[in-house]
Design a protein around this motif. Structure first.
Motif, PDB file in Angstrom:
ATOM      1  N   GLU A 255       1.463   6.917  -2.647  1.00  0.00           N
ATOM      2  CA  GLU A 255       0.056   7.246  -2.411  1.00  0.00           C
ATOM      3  C   GLU A 255      -0.163   8.746  -2.257  1.00  0.00           C
ATOM      4  O   GLU A 255      -1.190   9.282  -2.681  1.00  0.00           O
ATOM      5  CB  GLU A 255      -0.447   6.509  -1.160  1.00  0.00           C
ATOM      6  CG  GLU A 255      -1.955   6.509  -0.982  1.00  0.00           C
ATOM      7  CD  GLU A 255      -2.691   5.787  -2.096  1.00  0.00           C
ATOM      8  OE1 GLU A 255      -3.891   6.042  -2.268  1.00  0.00           O
ATOM      9  OE2 GLU A 255      -2.059   4.983  -2.819  1.00  0.00           O
ATOM     10  N   PRO A 285      -4.076   0.683  -3.491  1.00  0.00           N
ATOM     11  CA  PRO A 285      -2.629   0.705  -3.278  1.00  0.00           C
ATOM     12  C   PRO A 285      -2.132  -0.650  -2.777  1.00  0.00           C
ATOM     13  O   PRO A 285      -2.902  -1.463  -2.256  1.00  0.00           O
ATOM     14  CB  PRO A 285      -2.453   1.787  -2.213  1.00  0.00           C
ATOM     15  CG  PRO A 285      -3.739   1.754  -1.444  1.00  0.00           C
ATOM     16  CD  PRO A 285      -4.812   1.404  -2.445  1.00  0.00           C
ATOM     17  N   GLN A 292       3.078   3.181   0.905  1.00  0.00           N
ATOM     18  CA  GLN A 292       2.048   2.553   0.086  1.00  0.00           C
ATOM     19  C   GLN A 292       2.222   3.033  -1.346  1.00  0.00           C
ATOM     20  O   GLN A 292       2.338   4.238  -1.597  1.00  0.00           O
ATOM     21  CB  GLN A 292       0.651   2.908   0.587  1.00  0.00           C
ATOM     22  CG  GLN A 292       0.225   2.139   1.818  1.00  0.00           C
ATOM     23  CD  GLN A 292      -1.259   2.309   2.091  1.00  0.00           C
ATOM     24  OE1 GLN A 292      -1.811   3.386   1.891  1.00  0.00           O
ATOM     25  NE2 GLN A 292      -1.907   1.250   2.549  1.00  0.00           N
ATOM     26  N   ARG A 294       0.901   2.715  -5.526  1.00  0.00           N
ATOM     27  CA  ARG A 294      -0.198   2.362  -6.414  1.00  0.00           C
ATOM     28  C   ARG A 294       0.367   2.120  -7.814  1.00  0.00           C
ATOM     29  O   ARG A 294       1.108   2.944  -8.347  1.00  0.00           O
ATOM     30  CB  ARG A 294      -1.235   3.483  -6.457  1.00  0.00           C
ATOM     31  CG  ARG A 294      -2.575   3.049  -7.057  1.00  0.00           C
ATOM     32  CD  ARG A 294      -3.536   4.210  -7.044  1.00  0.00           C
ATOM     33  NE  ARG A 294      -3.889   4.626  -5.704  1.00  0.00           N
ATOM     34  CZ  ARG A 294      -5.102   4.450  -5.159  1.00  0.00           C
ATOM     35  NH1 ARG A 294      -6.041   3.837  -5.861  1.00  0.00           N
ATOM     36  NH2 ARG A 294      -5.349   4.866  -3.945  1.00  0.00           N
TER      37      ARG A 294
END
Length: 582
Positions: A255, A285, A292, A294
């Motif tokens: 992220e 995400p 995290q 994506r």
């Protein structure tokens, strides 16, 4: 009673009744106690009744009601004058549709200059949501996800595009640290020729995925290796490979690197080198135990279907995610045929649903879909799904729109403005009335009746014709009162002059009005022309002032030359009357 007097008296009565009728909803709205309005929030039926009364009352502008003021800049780069004008008008129309579905009452949307649109949203309670709705392009596209074996050559091409930039940046950094050091540029891999099909390019013997560090693992002492790898792989070095984690793509971006990766994807060189495909990031995400990530998809550059074929969209509960929401959509006949053909020919493959260049979902095609109906899944709340459905129904903007200016006015400030404006009008009018009665005695009372009627008629016109009252508009009303007084002073002084010539009271009144009419009309028409220019070219506060000023000029002329004359002629119709209190 002669014919002209009958006409004046009848016209005065009709206009006054018309104005009072138009003001009835405003009187009702003002008479509703605040406690009753607060209690109505829990009663939908009562709330609807109050909303209906408020809708028929005099409309208040942002400065009196509170709300949001936005200036939107329409991107017209690369357009000729005709295309730019068309884009501006199309954006304005789509914004109308969005705001209408959003539920804001009494919005104002006007163009300003050649590339800007002014949006006023009185009474708005959620400014951030409104900005998201107005600024979103809402460009919906359906794109096929490319097979996994095409990812590696596409990554190599991306690295080749930016490798020279990375080497130059490394050289600059090394030079700053030590002027004597020599920088050995990293070897550049041989990139596919311009226009060459990515799928056909020969990959390196080493799989780039093997060098990615596992974002879900617990690795230490990898910073130096990561920097070295990133120097040789300026794009793929920012990615995380998780084969098998998500079937539609093995690529992810941490992220904290999303903005950096998006900047690289937006580079114009990418479109020239990756002609048939492109990378797009996921809209949201994925949360894991640690970081995290994506998802990053490789999709066809040309969409198989766009939102222009969409006829309806509605938020619905997501059966796969308890408490979650999705957006169900319906396509028109042509879109349904294309959708059926695409899904029928690509069973088992993934279809990415792209919204403004981000992918909220990329479901696998289970079979041919002939109905022209589908869903957009994502991490949507009820409000987010409702807003997305609204945007899709209203249509996508033809070009990008940015917020150039933003102002928010709270409702308490609006109430203070009303109170202060009304107080100023009352105090000023009280002083004028006192002066008129002292100076002109009984005839001054006729002037006072005309002043009150002038304001009633003006406000009635605002209510009947759905015009907006603003704080500058209140200033225009106060100025109108002054101009109305000026006209009546001129008439009374003319009557005094005629009485000094030993004319009868009735003859003096008639001569006084005849002599004053031309002067009053000339002065007011001149001001009316200025008000019309302000109304035509002005925006915002200037226009609000011009509205009440222009109407006030017409109403003051009517009350001074028609209403007061009818009253004065009625009072002096007795031929035997010997004295006039003036």
């Amino acid at each position: 009673m002669n014919r002209s007097l009958q006409i004046r008296a009848g016209l005065t009565i009709v206009i006054l009744l018309f104005s009072l009728y138009g003001l009835l909803p405003t009187f009702k709205a003002l008479s509703i106690p605040a406690a009753e309005r607060e209690a109505a929030k829990d009663d939908p039926v009562k709330m609807a009744e109050i909303a209906e009364i408020d809708a028929a009352a005099i409309r208040r502008g942002l400065d009196l009601k509170g709300g949001m003021y936005l200036v939107l800049e329409v991107d017209q780069e690369g357009m000729n004058s005709s295309e730019a004008e068309d884009a501006l008008l199309r954006v304005k129309e789509i914004l109308y549709n969005r705001i209408d579905k959003f539920g804001v009452s009494e919005p104002e949307i006007t163009t300003f200059g050649s590339s800007r649109i002014v949006v006023k949203l009185p009474g708005l309670q959620d400014p951030e949501r409104a900005k998201n709705l107005l600024g979103a392009t809402a460009r919906l596209e359906f794109r096929m996800v490319r097979p996994a074996d095409e990812i590696t050559p596409a990554l190599e091409t991306m690295d080749a595009i930016f490798l020279g930039d990375a080497a130059a940046a490394a050289a600059d950094t090394t030079t700053e640290e030590s002027a004597a050091a020599e920088v050995e540029p990293a070897p550049q891999p041989e990139a596919p020729a311009e226009g060459e099909d990515i799928a056909a390019a020969e990959p390196d013997s080493a799989d780039p995925f093997a060098a990615f560090d596992d974002a879900l693992g617990d690795q230490e002492d990898i910073e130096a290796e990561r920097e070295a790898y990133l120097a040789e792989h300026p794009f793929s070095g920012l990615l995380v490979a998780q084969p098998g984690l998500l079937q539609s793509t093995p690529l992810f971006v941490a992220e904290e690197n999303v903005a950096r990766v998006q900047d690289l994807l937006d580079d114009p060189r990418v479109e020239r080198r990756l002609r048939n495909v492109e990378f797009q990031l996921a809209a949201d995400p994925l949360s894991f135990d640690g970081p995290q990530l994506r998802a990053l998809y490789l999709v066809d550059r040309s969409p198989v279907l766009t939102g222009e074929e969409l006829t309806d969209a509605n938020p619905t509960a997501d059966p796969d995610r308890p408490g979650g929401w999705q957006v169900s959509f319906t396509l028109n006949g042509r879109g349904a045929r294309t959708f059926a053909k695409t899904t029928g020919e690509n069973v088992g493959q993934f279809l990415a649903i792209s919204l403004d260049g981000r992918i909220p979902s990329a479901p696998v095609i289970q079979g041919r879909i002939p109905s022209g109906q589908g869903v957009i899944q994502g991490s949507f709340t009820n409000t987010e799904a409702s807003d997305l459905a609204l945007l899709l129904r209203a249509g996508a903007l033809p070009t990008n729109v940015t917020i150039a200016e933003e102002r928010t006015v709270g409702p308490s400030l609006g109430r203070d403005s009303i109170r202060q404006g009304v107080n100023a009008a009352l105090y000023g009018s009280a002083l004028v009335v006192l002066f008129i009665i002292i100076y002109y005695r009984s005839s001054g009372l006729v002037t006072v009746v005309a002043l009150v009627s002038n304001i009633v008629i003006l406000m009635g016109i605002l209510a009947q014709f759905d015009l907006v009252l603003t704080l500058p508009g209140i200033a225009g009303i106060i100025l109108t009162v002054g101009m109305a007084v000026d006209a009546n002073v001129l008439i009374n002084e003319r009557i005094r002059e005629e009485l000094r010539k030993d004319k009868t009271i009735r003859a003096s009144v008639q001569s006084g009005y005849q002599n004053a009419t031309r002067t009053i009309v000339d002065a007011n028409v001149t001001t009316l022309i200025a008000g019309g220019i302000l109304l035509w070219f002005g925006t915002g506060p200037i226009k609000g002032f011009a509205v009440t000023l222009s109407i006030g000029i017409l109403t003051s002329m009517f009350t001074a030359l028609v209403m007061t004359r009818a009253i004065m002629e009625l009072l002096t119709r007795n031929q035997g009357r010997q004295k006039l209190s003036i």
